[in-house]
Design a protein around this motif. Structure first.
Motif, mmCIF file in Angstrom:
data_model
loop_
_atom_site.group_PDB
_atom_site.id
_atom_site.type_symbol
_atom_site.label_atom_id
_atom_site.label_comp_id
_atom_site.label_asym_id
_atom_site.label_seq_id
_atom_site.Cartn_x
_atom_site.Cartn_y
_atom_site.Cartn_z
ATOM 1 N N TYR A 163 43.740 34.512 44.715
ATOM 2 C CA TYR A 163 42.566 33.638 44.563
ATOM 3 C C TYR A 163 41.284 34.468 44.536
ATOM 4 O O TYR A 163 40.423 34.283 43.669
ATOM 5 C CB TYR A 163 42.532 32.621 45.710
ATOM 6 C CG TYR A 163 41.266 31.827 45.773
ATOM 7 C CD1 TYR A 163 41.032 30.784 44.882
ATOM 8 C CD2 TYR A 163 40.286 32.122 46.716
ATOM 9 C CE1 TYR A 163 39.855 30.049 44.937
ATOM 10 C CE2 TYR A 163 39.113 31.387 46.777
ATOM 11 C CZ TYR A 163 38.906 30.359 45.889
ATOM 12 O OH TYR A 163 37.736 29.636 45.940
ATOM 13 N N GLY A 164 41.168 35.388 45.473
ATOM 14 C CA GLY A 164 39.965 36.216 45.546
ATOM 15 C C GLY A 164 39.770 37.079 44.304
ATOM 16 O O GLY A 164 38.650 37.182 43.786
ATOM 17 N N ILE A 187 40.933 36.547 41.260
ATOM 18 C CA ILE A 187 40.589 35.708 40.112
ATOM 19 C C ILE A 187 39.138 35.248 40.206
ATOM 20 O O ILE A 187 38.414 35.237 39.216
ATOM 21 C CB ILE A 187 41.573 34.523 39.995
ATOM 22 C CG1 ILE A 187 42.935 35.048 39.533
ATOM 23 C CG2 ILE A 187 41.058 33.456 39.035
ATOM 24 C CD1 ILE A 187 44.045 34.033 39.548
ATOM 25 N N ARG A 188 38.707 34.879 41.415
ATOM 26 C CA ARG A 188 37.315 34.454 41.601
ATOM 27 C C ARG A 188 36.333 35.592 41.290
ATOM 28 O O ARG A 188 35.201 35.345 40.887
ATOM 29 C CB ARG A 188 37.085 33.961 43.030
ATOM 30 C CG ARG A 188 37.811 32.687 43.394
ATOM 31 C CD ARG A 188 37.195 31.478 42.793
ATOM 32 N NE ARG A 188 35.887 31.271 43.394
ATOM 33 C CZ ARG A 188 35.033 30.363 43.009
ATOM 34 N NH1 ARG A 188 35.320 29.563 42.024
ATOM 35 N NH2 ARG A 188 33.872 30.231 43.614
ATOM 36 N N LEU A 189 36.767 36.842 41.509
ATOM 37 C CA LEU A 189 35.910 37.989 41.208
ATOM 38 C C LEU A 189 35.853 38.300 39.715
ATOM 39 O O LEU A 189 35.121 39.191 39.288
ATOM 40 C CB LEU A 189 36.402 39.230 41.961
ATOM 41 C CG LEU A 189 36.170 39.231 43.471
ATOM 42 C CD1 LEU A 189 36.870 40.428 44.110
ATOM 43 C CD2 LEU A 189 34.673 39.249 43.776
ATOM 44 N N SER A 203 45.123 40.736 38.373
ATOM 45 C CA SER A 203 45.063 39.975 39.621
ATOM 46 C C SER A 203 46.471 39.756 40.171
ATOM 47 O O SER A 203 46.724 39.941 41.363
ATOM 48 C CB SER A 203 44.389 38.623 39.392
ATOM 49 O OG SER A 203 43.044 38.799 39.040
#
Length: 114
Positions: free
Chosen positions: A78-79, A81-83, A90
């Motif tokens: 999640y982190g 992909i959010r970045l 990822s």
């Protein structure tokens, strides 16, 4: 062989249904995929095949022991992909992190039990 094919097809059906729901509603799909569907299906098949209580207990304990590493995999994925990191990298990074956490967890378990 027939039982194996039934297992594979029923498991594929569950995954297919969850991904179709997720395509239409990502939030609902995420909640459904977080449910212990695979664990429950596996448990049901083990019961149907006549597994002993000790085997079932060991299976469930192992599922519980895998939860922290799985949580970390999903959190890191999640982190990343959010970045804005590309999906392939990822997944590769989160999977590598998962393997490292799993390895450390197994060694800590062995150390703790001795």
């Amino acid at each position: 062989m027939t039982a194996f094919l039934v297992k594979v097809l029923s498991s594929a059906l569950v995954i297919g249904l969850v991904t179709e729901v997720a395509r239409r509603s990502p939030s609902l799909g995420g909640v459904l995929s977080a449910l212990p569907i695979v664990s429950l299906i596996s448990f049901a098949w083990l019961v149907k095949q006549g597994s002993e209580r000790a085997e079932l207990s060991t299976f469930l304990k192992s599922v519980l022991l895998g939860l922290p590493a799985t949580f970390l995999l999903l959190a890191v994925l999640y982190g990343l992909i959010r970045l804005g990191i590309p999906i392939f990298y990822s997944i590769l990074g989160a999977t590598s992190f998962f393997i490292a956490c799993w390895y450390i967890q197994r060694h800590l378990q062995q150390w703790w039990q001795t």
